[in-house]
Write an enzyme that holds these catalytic residues in place. Structure first.
Site, short mmCIF file in Angstrom:
data_model
loop_
_atom_site.label_atom_id
_atom_site.label_comp_id
_atom_site.label_asym_id
_atom_site.label_seq_id
_atom_site.Cartn_x
_atom_site.Cartn_y
_atom_site.Cartn_z
N HIS A 132 37.29 -40.55 -38.93
CA HIS A 132 37.63 -39.18 -38.53
C HIS A 132 36.51 -38.21 -38.91
CE1 HIS A 132 41.73 -40.81 -38.17
NE2 HIS A 132 42.00 -39.75 -37.44
N LYS A 136 38.75 -33.58 -42.22
CA LYS A 136 40.13 -34.09 -42.35
C LYS A 136 40.51 -34.14 -43.83
CE LYS A 136 43.12 -37.94 -40.95
NZ LYS A 136 44.21 -37.06 -40.49
N1 LIG Z 1 49.44 -36.21 -34.72
C1 LIG Z 1 48.27 -36.17 -34.08
O1 LIG Z 1 48.12 -36.67 -32.96
C2 LIG Z 1 47.12 -35.46 -34.74
C3 LIG Z 1 45.89 -35.33 -34.11
C4 LIG Z 1 44.88 -34.63 -34.74
C5 LIG Z 1 45.12 -34.05 -35.98
N2 LIG Z 1 46.33 -34.20 -36.59
C6 LIG Z 1 46.67 -33.56 -37.85
O2 LIG Z 1 46.94 -32.18 -37.57
C7 LIG Z 1 46.68 -31.40 -38.73
C8 LIG Z 1 45.78 -30.24 -38.35
O3 LIG Z 1 44.49 -30.71 -38.01
P1 LIG Z 1 43.33 -29.69 -37.59
O4 LIG Z 1 42.12 -30.52 -37.41
O5 LIG Z 1 43.80 -28.79 -36.51
O6 LIG Z 1 43.20 -28.84 -38.96
P2 LIG Z 1 42.59 -27.38 -39.12
O7 LIG Z 1 42.19 -27.27 -40.57
O8 LIG Z 1 41.56 -27.10 -38.07
O9 LIG Z 1 43.83 -26.40 -38.83
C9 LIG Z 1 44.91 -26.19 -39.70
C10 LIG Z 1 45.38 -24.77 -39.52
O10 LIG Z 1 46.62 -24.60 -40.23
C11 LIG Z 1 46.61 -23.28 -40.75
N3 LIG Z 1 47.62 -23.13 -41.81
C12 LIG Z 1 47.49 -23.39 -43.13
N4 LIG Z 1 48.65 -23.11 -43.77
C13 LIG Z 1 49.52 -22.67 -42.82
C14 LIG Z 1 50.88 -22.22 -42.86
N5 LIG Z 1 51.58 -22.19 -44.01
N6 LIG Z 1 51.47 -21.86 -41.68
C15 LIG Z 1 50.79 -21.89 -40.52
N7 LIG Z 1 49.48 -22.29 -40.43
C16 LIG Z 1 48.87 -22.69 -41.56
C17 LIG Z 1 45.17 -23.08 -41.23
O11 LIG Z 1 44.86 -21.71 -41.44
C18 LIG Z 1 44.40 -23.72 -40.08
O12 LIG Z 1 44.08 -22.76 -39.09
C19 LIG Z 1 46.09 -32.38 -39.76
O13 LIG Z 1 47.09 -32.80 -40.64
C20 LIG Z 1 45.60 -33.55 -38.91
O14 LIG Z 1 45.57 -34.77 -39.62
C21 LIG Z 1 47.32 -34.90 -35.98
#
Ligand SMILES: NC(=O)c1ccc[n+]([C@@H]2O[C@H](COP(=O)([O-])OP(=O)(O)OC[C@H]3O[C@@H](n4cnc5c(N)ncnc54)[C@H](O)[C@@H]3O)[C@@H](O)[C@H]2O)c1
Length: 223
Positions: A132, A136
């Site tokens: 990744h 992450k």
């Molecule tokens: N299930 C899937 O298919 C899949 C795919 C990709 C990523 N993910 C997961 O999704 C998650 C997010 O990944 P990302 O790359 O977008 O991360 P990222 O760090 O780019 O985004 C996370 C966002 O959440 C916000 N945040 C933090 N606390 C919060 C709260 N209490 N309420 C609302 N928003 C809040 C942050 O400010 C940030 O903008 C990770 O856990 C990642 O592993 C899952």
């Protein structure tokens, strides 16, 4: 129209979800919640039929508990938090919200997990390598942990540890390598663009209200 609130809307996945919801004819992007946008989820929960959460391991559980408390359906893609705690919260919640969680919303990754279970019945010894991007927060990935659970349940033997590689340039990738007498079999999935996750996310939003159980894990349950 399904009114969707995106939690984590300013993040990499959140931005892609907002774009996908905006482009879906049967959905309305009701609000974007993210501390970096100055909007708390609690302030906009009332506008939602379904909340989509892609946040952080620390934020996801309180956010999803808040959805359950408000009787709002939740679709969660965040990884690295305690799924059992969420399961308990979902089954004991009084109000009527369903909670759907998928460690990976990409169809190719779901197919990799399905095929891995078939292979494991014939070639049980295997190792998982997940790769990744370097921002992450959790390791090993939720997809790798779920793949290992499914392979083990199918009679396979996933060697420990799961190998986690974090590098700039990567998005989300996973390889399962099976080894037997005089042969190996490798299967690999690559998400090279976050749009790969969007059809699965929109499907889950559409099905959230009609799920038979309060708590459901895995996109394969919707296919
Ligand atoms: N299930 C899937 O298919 C899949 C795919 C990709 C990523 N993910 C997961 O999704 C998650 C997010 O990944 P990302 O790359 O977008 O991360 P990222 O760090 O780019 O985004 C996370 C966002 O959440 C916000 N945040 C933090 N606390 C919060 C709260 N209490 N309420 C609302 N928003 C809040 C942050 O400010 C940030 O903008 C990770 O856990 C990642 O592993 C899952």
């Amino acid at each position: 129209m399904i009114r969707v609130v995106v939690s984590g809307a300013a993040g990499r996945m959140g931005q892609a979800v907002c774009e996908a919801v905006d482009g879906a004819g049967d959905m309305e992007l009701a609000a974007k919640a993210d501390p970096t946008l100055g909007v708390e989820l609690a302030d906009v929960l009332g506008a939602a039929d379904v909340v989509v959460d892609f946040t952080t391991p620390d934020a996801a559980l309180p956010n999803l508990r808040a959805c359950l408390g408000a009787g709002v359906h939740a679709v969660a893609g965040t990884t690295g938090f305690d799924l059992e705690a969420l399961r308990e919260a979902a089954v004991s919640a009084g109000a009527g919200g369903n909670c759907f969680v998928a460690p990976n919303f990409a169809i190719g990754a779901v197919l990799l997990m399905e095929v891995s279970q078939t292979i494991a019945r014939h070639m049980p010894e295997c190792e998982i390598v997940e790769l990744h991007h370097d921002r992450k927060l959790d390791a090993p990935s939720g997809t790798a942990k779920r793949t290992a659970e499914l392979i083990d349940a199918a009679g396979g033997n996933v060697h420990e540890p799961i190998h986690s590689i974090r590098l700039p340039g990567l998005v989300a990738h996973q390889e399962v390598i099976f080894g037997g007498e005089g042969q190996t079999l490798s299967i690999r999935h690559d998400s090279i663009d976050r749009r790969s996750f969007m059809p699965g996310v929109l499907l889950a939003v559409r099905k959230a209200a009609s799920l038979p159980d309060r708590f459901t894990v895995g996109l394969e349950k919707l296919l």
